[in-house]
Scaffold this active site. Structure first.
Site, PDB file in Angstrom:
ATOM      1  N   MET A 231       0.990  -1.402  -0.045  1.00 20.47           N
ATOM      2  CA  MET A 231       0.052  -0.062   0.069  1.00 20.47           C
ATOM      3  C   MET A 231       0.876   1.227   0.186  1.00 20.47           C
ATOM      4  SD  MET A 231      -3.120   1.118  -0.092  1.00 20.47           S
ATOM      5  CE  MET A 231      -3.098   2.920  -0.137  1.00 20.47           C
ATOM      6  N   HIS A 265       6.415  -0.166  -7.653  1.00 25.01           N
ATOM      7  CA  HIS A 265       4.920   0.117  -7.988  1.00 25.01           C
ATOM      8  C   HIS A 265       4.454   1.210  -6.898  1.00 25.01           C
ATOM      9  CE1 HIS A 265       0.749  -0.650  -9.206  1.00 25.01           C
ATOM     10  NE2 HIS A 265       0.698  -0.313  -8.034  1.00 25.01           N
ATOM     11  N   GLU A 266       4.682   0.681  -5.578  1.00 29.53           N
ATOM     12  CA  GLU A 266       4.220   1.811  -4.474  1.00 29.53           C
ATOM     13  C   GLU A 266       5.057   3.009  -4.453  1.00 29.53           C
ATOM     14  OE1 GLU A 266       1.678   0.639  -3.408  1.00 29.53           O
ATOM     15  OE2 GLU A 266       1.887  -1.561  -3.962  1.00 29.53           O
ATOM     16  N   GLU A 288      -4.131   2.863 -10.857  1.00 22.52           N
ATOM     17  CA  GLU A 288      -3.684   1.437 -10.828  1.00 22.52           C
ATOM     18  C   GLU A 288      -3.084   1.230 -12.294  1.00 22.52           C
ATOM     19  OE1 GLU A 288      -2.682   0.244  -8.445  1.00 22.52           O
ATOM     20  OE2 GLU A 288      -3.765   1.255  -6.833  1.00 22.52           O
TER      21      GLU A 288
HETATM   22  N1  ARG Z   1      -3.116   0.700  -3.798  1.00 24.89           N
HETATM   23  C1  ARG Z   1      -2.542  -0.565  -3.587  1.00 24.89           C
HETATM   24  C2  ARG Z   1      -1.968  -1.145  -4.710  1.00 24.89           C
HETATM   25  O1  ARG Z   1      -2.158  -1.426  -5.763  1.00 24.89           O
HETATM   26  C3  ARG Z   1      -3.634  -1.802  -3.171  1.00 24.89           C
HETATM   27  C4  ARG Z   1      -4.338  -1.677  -2.049  1.00 24.89           C
HETATM   28  C5  ARG Z   1      -5.791  -2.375  -2.093  1.00 24.89           C
HETATM   29  N2  ARG Z   1      -6.342  -2.835  -0.914  1.00 24.89           N
HETATM   30  C6  ARG Z   1      -7.401  -3.242  -0.755  1.00 24.89           C
HETATM   31  N3  ARG Z   1      -7.763  -3.469   0.398  1.00 24.89           N
HETATM   32  N4  ARG Z   1      -8.431  -3.144  -1.665  1.00 24.89           N
HETATM   33  O2  ARG Z   1      -0.653  -0.774  -4.751  1.00 24.89           O
HETATM   34 ZN    ZN Z   2      -1.326   0.277  -6.956  1.00 23.68          ZN
END
Ligand code: ARG
Ligand code: ZN
Length: 875
Positions: A231, A265-266, A288
């Site tokens: 995250m 990615h993060e 995303e």
């Molecule tokens: N934004 C995060 C990522 O792709 C994914 C988090 C999604 N978490 C959730 N509980 N839906 O890097």
């Molecule tokens: Zn993401």
């Protein structure tokens, strides 16, 4: 927090989840309010009446983080506290306008027991730390402030006994950034790879996109209990520990690669997601899809571009194409959802990234960069939509992008039908194209569907396998007008802009009949291509195509045709294609004379060419007619699995000696090298793994001992797991011996234990369901740890022989497990349900078995997350 959210109405409505929160106090400008006329608390909101002017609102809530097994909001992982607020976790911490377009600045003060929670973190910069908290003398406190306005889903808080690994990064403008990776103390020695990945990501984003980090501190925290991968909370990324921790004995080459890509990615989200965020969750792919595209490019720039592209396409086809053929099919910009957490899907992520890649292909590298620059210039600090992104791309593109926007709104995988003809008299190649769109789910009537803009990268090969130079192509518009486009000199690939339901491109100045046409190079669009090619043409392409992706694709196509012919009992075709496939596999294994290299081609690419399409990849293709002649719209998964295994065996048999020779050569070459998770040795290992699997599948009596020896002599987790995987499908005693040895040796390493559970769950040995059931009560298993649940229960569903067992035992096991997990963690149980969403694709025996379990689930009182998926699987 400082928040300018104001509805203009007289009531302030704040999101909150009363299933976990208990509201203690509400004060407005320092004065406590109470009573129905002042405020109302409901299951999902708090309404405060008569707030007509800006005011200071103080809300006090209580909740038990230890019992928060959903792992959304503030929860406990081991002895530490951490948060997960995306998408709607913040409302499980306090009452707030919990939506991404409400951007606020946050100041966070944490009070905690000094001994148990020496480390206390939140977003932004540490403002102050007090040795003794004002609340209690056994406590200390810390205050953090994040100067950047952000939506609540990017809020984070961590407290625990954590050890720091520290390093720094000097940005392009000369600013020093402190980098810290926080782990449980006993794991601190496993962070080097993640740290190096972070530094490379920071450098790459500067070099490739001119994007610099915007704070003085960047934290990554590794936690063992996490629903997803990781995250991107502002300056405080929280990660599933499997995507941070690595050593040669606990991580495979693939894990090293994933760590690098997810850390990237993060980090990349800091600009694509945090600085520019989403207006609402329908726009999720805005951040995303774009960020996956960026992490894909990061991997490609650091390593082999073609190898990475092939991996990405395999992943897209087996997960996203399958999703498009399921009850969960939805457009990149969904039109509705019940639980947003169910929409963190392959369509939003991977198809979303393909959409960005198509812009990239159409605009070219430079213009794409220009458009991205414009995106930041125009939208920094805003909450945006995919339309905003499209507008920026359209403005910069020299190709008009009409029809492109339908990639966002229309669900499903288009089928691109192609045929070609050489026109000798005019020296042209005529390419006729047609796009067929899938019938969409209700809500979106067919008559509103229009053609999607499909970039078709095309090249022509001569008899010697060389590319023919291209000069121009002509296209007849609907109006009857013919438009001729010149391609850049020296170009051998033209991107044909196909935007109609059907049309014809004429490629000009083609002096001879091409030996083969190479279509959709680099997989230039996420479509299923139907183009009739002979086994000879495919072999020619597999050997000579200058586009490495299409060399791979041609062997895959041979494999698909061989498997589909066997599936439909067309024995002549099956023989032809199986033979051609074996020959191309043999060719791929060719080694240079007098050279020390194991194979002429990059061994990683050879491994990919040798691998057969997965069952997940084949399923949707077979029912969507692989050969352009629909035969049976309903799938028999056991038959498919059987003929696929047969194809593996037949081709392995034909080249057994080549396989053995290469196996020995890779062993020898690897023996000389000290383990590193990158470079040519990773390719050698993946080739070795591919071969050992093939050999054991061909004849376990003859080759299981080889796998066992590989297991015993392995000096790293990669080869150990490859050998264990090959053995896991056999019934030989070597299997049990290796599994026992592995557990005894590695039972204290959580990541190894998870891999050990997974490899047993995925086994294709018949009646494996009882073994997997038994593992549920093994000392190492814990239903509350998502990684373990995904490995054991999720892993089981990927074994076609066991999941689709004709007696229904596999379906029953999944339903039983979902019922148990759903009590603990609805996000996880909903994800486990994925394999049921394709129920309608199967022949009655299988479909009815799944439906029986789905109906049983429907009668139980499931969480909202799980019941949304059950409902969609049943429709
Ligand atoms: N934004 C995060 C990522 O792709 C994914 C988090 C999604 N978490 C959730 N509980 N839906 O890097
Ligand atoms: Zn993401």
């Amino acid at each position: 927090m400082q928040c300018d959210f104001f509805l203009g109405a007289t009531s302030l409505i704040l999101d909150g989840d009363a299933s976990i929160l208990s509201l203690q106090q509400v004060c407005i400008n320092g004065e406590e309010i109470s009573g129905d006329t002042k405020m109302q608390v409901e299951q999902d909101k708090l309404t405060i009446h008569n707030v007509t002017e800006p005011a200071e609102i103080r809300i006090t809530t209580r909740f038990n983080a230890k019992e928060n097994t959903e792992l959304a909001g503030l929860y406990k992982s081991g002895d530490n506290f951490c948060t997960q607020c995306e998408a709607e976790g913040f409302r499980r911490i306090t009452y707030f306008p919990d939506r991404p377009d409400v951007m606020s600045t946050y100041t966070t003060t944490i009070h905690a027991d000094r001994e148990k929670f020496p480390v206390m973190l939140s977003n932004g910069n540490l403002v102050s730390k007090q040795k003794v908290s004002s609340k209690d003398s056994s406590m200390h406190s810390a205050t953090w402030h994040d100067p950047w306005p952000k939506p609540s889903y990017l809020f984070a808080l961590v407290a625990g006994n954590l050890t720091a690994t520290r390093d720094t990064f000097c940005t392009q403008s000369g600013k020093n950034v402190d980098l810290v990776i926080w782990t449980d103390p006993h794991n601190a020695h496993l962070t080097a790879h993640a740290m190096y990945s972070l530094q490379r990501a920071m450098k790459w984003d500067e070099d490739r996109f001119g994007l610099e980090y915007d704070l003085d501190l960047f934290n990554i925290v590794a936690v063992d209990d996490f629903n997803m991968g990781a995250m991107e909370n502002k300056s405080l990324n929280v990660f599933n520990s499997r995507l941070v921790l690595a050593s040669p004995d606990t991580a495979t080459d693939l894990s090293y690669e994933q760590i690098e890509s997810v850390v990237g990615h993060e980090y990349f989200h800091n600009w694509t997601g945090n600085r520019i965020t989403c207006r609402d969750w329908f726009q999720l792919s805005l951040k995303e899809g774009l960020t996956v595209f960026r992490d894909q490019e990061f991997t490609m720039d650091l390593h082999s571009r073609p190898v990475a592209r092939i991996n990405d396409v395999r992943n897209l086809r087996s997960r996203q194409f399958a999703e498009d053929k399921s009850g969960m099919s939805h457009p990149v910009r969904p039109i509705s959802y019940e639980k947003i957490d169910n929409f963190y899907t392959a369509t939003i992520y991977e198809k979303g990234a393909e959409v960005i890649r198509m812009y990239y292909t159409l605009l070219g590298k430079e213009k794409f960069r220009k458009a991205i620059d414009l995106y930041f210039e125009r939208h920094d600090g805003q909450a945006c939509t995919t339309d905003d992104f499209f507008a920026v791309m359209s403005e910069v593109s020299s190709v008009p992008l009409d029809g492109f926007e339908r990639w966002y709104t229309q669900a499903g995988t288009p089928v691109l039908k192609a045929s070609s003809e050489y026109l000798k008299d005019t020296q042209q190649l005529r390419l006729s194209l047609q796009q067929v769109l899938p019938t969409p789910p209700e809500a979106h009537p067919v008559e509103h569907m229009g053609p999607q803009f499909i970039p078709v990268s095309t090249g022509l090969l001569d008899d010697n396998g060389n590319d023919l130079p291209l000069t121009s192509y002509s296209y007849q518009e609907d109006s009857g007008q013919t438009i001729t486009t010149t391609v850049d000199q020296g170009t051998t690939t033209a991107v044909l802009p196909f935007k109609a339901f059907s049309g014809e491109f004429l490629i000009n100045n083609v002096p001879q009949k091409p030996a083969a046409v190479s279509l959709l190079r680099d997989f230039s669009a996420p479509v299923v291509l139907h183009y009739n090619q002979t086994a000879e043409e495919l072999q020619h392409l597999a050997k000579h195509d200058s586009n490495p992706f299409n060399r791979y694709e041609s062997t895959q196509k041979l494999a698909r045709l061989a498997i589909s012919a066997s599936y439909y009992q067309e024995s002549n075709h099956a023989t032809t294609f199986n033979e051609a496939l074996a020959t191309t596999h043999g060719n791929a294994l060719e080694r240079e004379d007098n050279s020390k290299t194991v194979t002429k081609l990059d061994p990683a690419a050879v491994a990919q060419m040798l691998s057969l399409p997965s069952i997940e990849e084949l399923g949707p293709l077979l029912i969507q007619d692989i050969t352009d002649s629909p035969k049976d719209p309903l799938l028999d998964p056991l038959l498919l699995n059987g003929v696929r295994t047969q194809a593996i065996q037949t081709t392995a048999e034909a080249i057994e000696n080549d396989l053995l020779q290469t196996f020995n050569a890779t062993t020898e070459a690897l023996h000389q090298l000290e383990y590193e998770p990158h470079g040519v040795q990773t390719g050698l290992r993946s080739l070795k793994g591919q071969i050992i699997n093939r050999l054991v599948a061909l004849d376990e009596h003859k080759h299981a001992n080889r796998a066992h020896a590989m297991f015993e002599t392995a000096t790293n987790m990669t080869e150990r797991m490859m050998a264990l995987t090959a053995l896991s499908h056999s019934t030989s005693n070597y299997r049990t011996d290796a599994l026992d040895q592995f557990y005894q040796r590695w039972r204290t390493e959580q990541l190894n234990v998870i891999a050990w559970l997974g490899v047993q769950a995925r086994s294709e040995v018949v009646n494996n369901v009882s073994k997997v059931r038994a593992l549920l009560s093994h000392e190492s298993f814990d239903m509350r740890t998502p990684n373990k649940v995904y490995a054991l229960i999720g892993g089981f569903s990927t074994s076609p022989a066991n999941f689709h067992a004709a007696d229904g035992s596999g379906y029953e096991f999944l339903a039983d497990s979902v019922l148990a997990v759903d009590q603990i963690n609805p996000q996880v149980s909903a994800r486990l349900l994925g394999p049921f969403t394709t129920a309608n694709n199967y022949q009655p025996l299988y479909r009815d078995g799944m439906v029986q379990q789905l109906l049983r689930l429907e009668r139980a009182s499931l969480s909202g997350n799980a019941s949304e998926i059950v409902g969609k699987a049943l429709r």
